[in-house]
Each structure stands twice: as C-alpha cells, then as structure tokens.
Design a protein around this motif. Sequence first.
Motif, short mmCIF file in Angstrom:
data_model
loop_
_atom_site.label_atom_id
_atom_site.label_comp_id
_atom_site.label_asym_id
_atom_site.label_seq_id
_atom_site.Cartn_x
_atom_site.Cartn_y
_atom_site.Cartn_z
N ALA A 1 0.85 -1.20 0.00
CA ALA A 1 0.00 0.00 0.00
C ALA A 1 0.88 1.24 0.00
CB ALA A 1 -0.91 0.00 1.23
N GLY A 2 0.81 2.01 -1.07
CA GLY A 2 1.59 3.24 -1.17
C GLY A 2 1.07 4.31 -0.23
N PRO A 3 1.83 5.39 -0.07
CA PRO A 3 1.45 6.45 0.87
C PRO A 3 0.13 7.13 0.52
CG PRO A 3 3.28 7.14 -0.54
CD PRO A 3 3.10 5.67 -0.75
N ASN A 4 -0.26 7.07 -0.75
CA ASN A 4 -1.51 7.74 -1.16
C ASN A 4 -2.66 6.76 -1.39
OD1 ASN A 4 -0.22 10.31 -1.22
ND2 ASN A 4 0.66 9.77 -3.22
N ALA A 5 -2.48 5.52 -0.95
CA ALA A 5 -3.49 4.49 -1.23
C ALA A 5 -4.84 4.83 -0.62
CB ALA A 5 -3.00 3.13 -0.71
N ILE A 6 -4.85 5.31 0.62
CA ILE A 6 -6.11 5.61 1.29
C ILE A 6 -6.84 6.74 0.57
CG2 ILE A 6 -7.18 6.44 3.43
CD1 ILE A 6 -4.96 4.93 4.91
N GLU A 7 -6.09 7.80 0.20
CA GLU A 7 -6.71 8.91 -0.53
C GLU A 7 -7.33 8.41 -1.84
OE1 GLU A 7 -3.82 8.92 0.89
OE2 GLU A 7 -3.40 10.82 1.91
N LEU A 8 -6.64 7.47 -2.50
CA LEU A 8 -7.14 6.90 -3.76
C LEU A 8 -8.46 6.18 -3.54
CD1 LEU A 8 -6.69 6.21 -6.78
CD2 LEU A 8 -5.41 4.20 -6.00
N TYR A 9 -8.52 5.33 -2.51
CA TYR A 9 -9.75 4.58 -2.24
C TYR A 9 -10.87 5.50 -1.77
CZ TYR A 9 -7.28 0.15 -2.78
OH TYR A 9 -6.58 -0.92 -3.29
N ILE A 10 -10.54 6.52 -1.00
CA ILE A 10 -11.56 7.48 -0.56
C ILE A 10 -12.15 8.19 -1.78
CG2 ILE A 10 -11.89 9.72 0.56
CD1 ILE A 10 -11.92 7.62 2.63
N GLY A 11 -11.29 8.60 -2.70
CA GLY A 11 -11.75 9.28 -3.91
C GLY A 11 -12.66 8.39 -4.75
N ARG A 12 -12.28 7.14 -4.89
CA ARG A 12 -13.11 6.21 -5.66
C ARG A 12 -14.46 5.99 -4.99
NH1 ARG A 12 -8.67 1.43 -6.93
NH2 ARG A 12 -7.48 2.52 -8.55
N LEU A 13 -14.43 5.86 -3.66
CA LEU A 13 -15.67 5.62 -2.92
C LEU A 13 -16.61 6.81 -3.03
CD1 LEU A 13 -17.32 3.81 -1.07
CD2 LEU A 13 -16.03 4.72 0.88
N ARG A 14 -16.08 8.00 -2.88
CA ARG A 14 -16.91 9.21 -3.03
C ARG A 14 -17.56 9.26 -4.41
NH1 ARG A 14 -12.46 13.24 -0.39
NH2 ARG A 14 -13.35 13.44 1.71
N LYS A 15 -16.79 8.92 -5.43
CA LYS A 15 -17.32 8.96 -6.79
C LYS A 15 -18.43 7.94 -6.97
CE LYS A 15 -15.80 8.87 -11.62
NZ LYS A 15 -14.62 8.74 -12.53
N LYS A 16 -18.25 6.73 -6.41
CA LYS A 16 -19.27 5.69 -6.55
C LYS A 16 -20.55 6.08 -5.81
CE LYS A 16 -16.67 2.48 -8.65
NZ LYS A 16 -15.93 1.52 -7.83
N LEU A 17 -20.42 6.71 -4.65
CA LEU A 17 -21.59 7.08 -3.86
C LEU A 17 -22.33 8.28 -4.46
CD1 LEU A 17 -20.26 6.59 -0.22
CD2 LEU A 17 -21.71 5.05 -1.55
#
Length: 223
Positions: A185-201
């Motif tokens: 998991a890279g340093p920006n992995a959480i931000e990446l998943y948060i961004g994807r989740l926001r877009k899906k919701l």
Amino acid sequence: MRILLVEDNVDLADAIVRRMRRSGHAVDWQHDGLGAASVLRYQSFDLVVLDIGLPRLDGLSLLGDLRDRGDATPVLMLTARDGIEDRVHALDVGADDYLAKPFDFREFEARCRVLLRRSRGQASAAIQVGTLVFDSAAHTVQVDGAPIELPNREFRLLEILLGKLDQVVSKDEIAKGLFGFDDEAGPNAIELYIGRLRKKLGESPLRISTVRGVGYKAESALE
C-alpha cells in the motif's frame, strides 16, 4: 476488517486466508502460538481466529494471556475437539465463539460477521443512512433501492467509516483495517480509495468529509 488467523494446518489456513481476502478483509496468518503472541503485543486486530491445538503455545494459553492483559479483541476458537468440556473451557477462558472442525465456510463467515458487528455495537448486519443501506451479510450497498457496485476494498472502507458514523477515523486506523502485513500500500493508497468511494456514492445521503491532518468522517448529508 483486520483479522489475525492462528492456525497450524497450512491447507486450512490457506483456504481461510484466500476466502476472507476475497471478501475484502485484511488477513494476517501465524502458524504457531508464540508467533501470534508476539504479533498481538504490537498490532491490534478486529478479530482473532484461533486454533486450540497449536505448536509452541496452545490456543487456550494464548487466549488467557490476551484476556489477562485486558485485550477484549473478539476471538473465534477453532478446534478438531468436539467435546462439551473443551467448548466450555474455551468460553470460560474468554473465547467469544467456538467452531468445531470440519466446518462449512458459510457458517465460518457468518460467525465472523457476527463477532465483528458485536465489537462495533451493531445489532444488525444492515446500516442505514437515509436511503443508503449497507448490508455486510449480503455484501450489498443500495441507494434509493438501486445497487451500488463496490470492489471489496472500497466496500470494507465504507464499512470502517460507517462503523464510526459521525466520528473522525484516522488514516492509521483505516490502514490497519484495510491492509495486512503482506499488502503493498503506497502512501496515497487511502486517498485513492476514498476518492473512488466518493465517486461511486455520488449524490447519496452519505457524505465523507476530510478532516485535514487527521483522517475522514462519514456523516449524513441530510442534516
């Protein structure tokens, strides 16, 4: 969720790890009691799946040490022993549930879900925020009755945030719940998943806010 599996049967351990990871859980595996005891002293988990018959340190002794330290992490005991005395002993030492081998994986997963829910104070597998319904048992998310397709890791991220609805969840806490020791998991992995989740919701009634320098907070957008 972050799960520690302590099991010396390599084939069974591999099957459990693969199945739980396919469901989006972060799973770490230790094959003996002493190794697990060492890990549990510096790493927290949402659930421990613990075999009784382990090399170097048996599961009941490991469980006793865990409870003596005041660690209330939910523990599901696994064992080939099916006697009532063994079940009673495991529960008396501090096990939260008990499953005899061989078992059906559907029952295993259901028992894990119950213990994870109980540790978060949830009586039901479903969490509802306005018209958004998150169901951990069915592995579904719906908004206004329409399904929202989420990959496993984004589904578990949403589960972590909903488990602490209206509370700030730190990046470190999210990382511990999403990633195991073997995950890259890279340093920006959480931000990446948060961004994807926001877009899906999208325009759902759930808002995920960034608390700068701390973490994220899920809250109703209707308030």
